[in-house]
Design a protein around this motif. Structure first.
Motif, PDB file in Angstrom:
ATOM      1  N   ALA A  97     -31.250  23.176  21.225  1.00 25.11           N
ATOM      2  CA  ALA A  97     -31.380  21.812  20.702  1.00 25.11           C
ATOM      3  C   ALA A  97     -32.157  21.808  19.394  1.00 25.11           C
ATOM      4  N   MET A  98     -33.206  22.630  19.307  1.00 28.84           N
ATOM      5  CA  MET A  98     -34.001  22.695  18.078  1.00 28.84           C
ATOM      6  C   MET A  98     -33.171  23.234  16.922  1.00 28.84           C
ATOM      7  N   LEU A  99     -32.397  24.304  17.170  1.00 29.68           N
ATOM      8  CA  LEU A  99     -31.567  24.876  16.118  1.00 29.68           C
ATOM      9  C   LEU A  99     -30.471  23.905  15.685  1.00 29.68           C
ATOM     10  N   MET A 100     -29.917  23.172  16.652  1.00 29.12           N
ATOM     11  CA  MET A 100     -28.838  22.234  16.334  1.00 29.12           C
ATOM     12  C   MET A 100     -29.332  21.017  15.567  1.00 29.12           C
ATOM     13  N   THR A 101     -30.640  20.758  15.611  1.00 27.36           N
ATOM     14  CA  THR A 101     -31.204  19.630  14.878  1.00 27.36           C
ATOM     15  C   THR A 101     -30.969  19.763  13.373  1.00 27.36           C
ATOM     16  N   PHE A 102     -30.942  21.003  12.881  1.00 25.46           N
ATOM     17  CA  PHE A 102     -30.780  21.207  11.440  1.00 25.46           C
ATOM     18  C   PHE A 102     -29.365  20.894  10.961  1.00 25.46           C
ATOM     19  N   SER A 103     -28.385  21.019  11.839  1.00 24.74           N
ATOM     20  CA  SER A 103     -26.989  20.863  11.437  1.00 24.74           C
ATOM     21  C   SER A 103     -26.668  19.482  10.853  1.00 24.74           C
ATOM     22  N   PRO A 104     -26.952  18.378  11.568  1.00 22.83           N
ATOM     23  CA  PRO A 104     -26.586  17.069  11.022  1.00 22.83           C
ATOM     24  C   PRO A 104     -27.392  16.659   9.810  1.00 22.83           C
ATOM     25  N   VAL A 105     -28.577  17.255   9.649  1.00 19.94           N
ATOM     26  CA  VAL A 105     -29.404  16.936   8.480  1.00 19.94           C
ATOM     27  C   VAL A 105     -28.879  17.658   7.243  1.00 19.94           C
ATOM     28  N   LEU A 106     -28.525  18.925   7.394  1.00 16.96           N
ATOM     29  CA  LEU A 106     -28.082  19.735   6.264  1.00 16.96           C
ATOM     30  C   LEU A 106     -26.603  19.534   5.934  1.00 16.96           C
ATOM     31  N   ALA A 107     -25.781  19.252   6.962  1.00 20.42           N
ATOM     32  CA  ALA A 107     -24.331  19.181   6.747  1.00 20.42           C
ATOM     33  C   ALA A 107     -23.915  18.151   5.694  1.00 20.42           C
ATOM     34  N   PRO A 108     -24.427  16.902   5.723  1.00 22.78           N
ATOM     35  CA  PRO A 108     -24.038  15.958   4.668  1.00 22.78           C
ATOM     36  C   PRO A 108     -24.494  16.400   3.282  1.00 22.78           C
ATOM     37  N   MET A 109     -25.649  17.050   3.213  1.00 22.52           N
ATOM     38  CA  MET A 109     -26.138  17.525   1.917  1.00 22.52           C
ATOM     39  C   MET A 109     -25.217  18.608   1.367  1.00 22.52           C
ATOM     40  N   VAL A 110     -24.821  19.535   2.230  1.00 24.83           N
ATOM     41  CA  VAL A 110     -23.877  20.581   1.814  1.00 24.83           C
ATOM     42  C   VAL A 110     -22.533  19.942   1.457  1.00 24.83           C
ATOM     43  N   GLY A 111     -22.100  18.979   2.272  1.00 24.57           N
ATOM     44  CA  GLY A 111     -20.831  18.313   2.008  1.00 24.57           C
ATOM     45  C   GLY A 111     -20.808  17.604   0.665  1.00 24.57           C
ATOM     46  N   GLY A 112     -21.930  16.971   0.301  1.00 23.95           N
ATOM     47  CA  GLY A 112     -22.004  16.316  -1.003  1.00 23.95           C
ATOM     48  C   GLY A 112     -21.892  17.310  -2.139  1.00 23.95           C
ATOM     49  N   GLY A 113     -22.563  18.459  -2.005  1.00 23.50           N
ATOM     50  CA  GLY A 113     -22.485  19.488  -3.038  1.00 23.50           C
ATOM     51  C   GLY A 113     -21.098  20.094  -3.145  1.00 23.50           C
ATOM     52  N   VAL A 114     -20.463  20.360  -1.998  1.00 23.23           N
ATOM     53  CA  VAL A 114     -19.107  20.923  -1.998  1.00 23.23           C
ATOM     54  C   VAL A 114     -18.122  19.947  -2.615  1.00 23.23           C
TER      55      VAL A 114
END
Length: 330
Positions: A137-154
């Motif tokens: 659960a702790m590791l998965m917490t980073f996914s939704p926070v970082l994913a939109p940021m990466v998506g915006g850059g891509v």
């Protein structure tokens, strides 16, 4: 069957996020995909809605299927479908095709969401499972926070279709790692007992206590995704923000849910669930009313939008038995 080697937790986390990242990473690209495919914001927001539907349906099926056939082959089949559907989404000529392949993409990615936790249960004791689930659960917490940021850059660098190529690449890497590093962890029964699972689901739906919590959490989750799918259009079209900033703001908004999950876990040991539920729902309703007033009085600003969103998702996070705010449910 010999005892399976325990897989590394980072691999289990990668398997688990492979499906949900497809929901969050595409968020900042929604307005650009709508413009490129000459469609409205409502139809484009459906690409998130149908993805969630696929995740929900898939989780009902993958459990019994992996019990019957084994975790490894079912997971690999799901990941293969995810990769193919991601490539098809990148090549979609119109929104109708995109919606269809998004359903397939979520059905494929859902294999990781459902089976990752089963793998942890297979390879741990009861006490070890609790520790491993907490780490996951702790590791998965980073996914939704970082994913939109990466998506915006891509999206800024390669266009909205680049998100699906990146998702397909991630799915292919995960599939390769599963093939190389993951041993079979279950003892397949060879019998696909979906009828028994459906009887269990029906029993749950007849349990008043369960339904009351599920409906309350469902409304909170629905409002969360309604906002997240509308936010990119508000940020880029109404508030004139760039796609990179839209991705960053979407990621920051989801920090509220992460903090709320932690606070909810802390409070649940000190406050009765029913009391915590009522308090969270009342505060959530008040926050929604404030947001409505800001919109109707044309007072909406970037600060108000982000502040409201973080607060609403924080309240979603403290909802007892709230499911998984980042994966679309358990």
């Amino acid at each position: 069957m010999k005892h399976a080697r325990k897989p590394p937790i980072w691999l289990v986390a990668l398997i688990a996020i492979s499906g949900t990242i497809g929901m969050h990473m595409f968020l900042p690209a929604l307005p650009y995909a709508a413009r490129d495919l000459a469609t409205g914001s409502g139809q484009m927001q459906m690409t998130i809605s149908v993805y969630i539907v696929g995740l929900a349906i898939g989780q009902l099926i993958y459990g019994p299927l992996s019990d019957a056939l084994g975790r490894r082959p079912v997971l690999m089949a799901g990941l293969a479908l995810y990769v193919l559907a991601s490539i098809a989404a990148a090549l979609a000529p119109n929104v109708t095709v995109l919606l269809c392949v998004r359903v397939l993409q979520s059905l494929g990615g859902c294999a990781g969401v459902a089976i990752a936790r089963a793998i942890l249960r297979d390879t741990n004791t009861a006490e070890g499972t609790a520790r491993s689930m907490g780490m996951l659960a702790m590791l998965m917490t980073f996914s939704p926070v970082l994913a939109p940021m990466v998506g915006g850059g891509v999206t800024a660098a390669f266009g909205w279709r680049g998100n699906f190529m990146a998702l397909g690449l991630l799915g292919a890497i995960t599939l390769g790692l599963v093939f190389i590093r993951l041993e079979e962890t279950a003892r397949p029964s060879g019998r696909f007992e979906m009828a028994a699972a459906l009887r269990d689901y029906r029993e749950l739906l007849c349990t008043r206590h369960y339904v009351s919590f599920a409906v309350g959490g469902g409304f909170l989750t629905t409002s969360m995704f309604a906002f997240l799918t509308a936010a990119p259009f508000i940020l880029t079209q109404e508030l004139k923000q760039s796609v990179q900033l839209a991705g960053i703001y979407s990621g920051l908004v989801l920090v509220g849910a992460a903090i709320g999950n932690g606070v909810g876990s802390f409070l649940s040991r000190r406050v009765r669930s029913e009391r915590l539920l009522r308090g969270g729902l009342m505060l959530s309703l008040l926050a929604s009313a404030v947001f409505l007033v800001l919109v109707l009085t044309h007072s909406l600003s970037l600060t108000a939008l982000i502040g409201h969103a973080i607060g609403r998702l924080f309240l979603k996070g403290i909802h007892p038995n709230n499911g998984d705010a980042f994966s679309g449910g358990r």
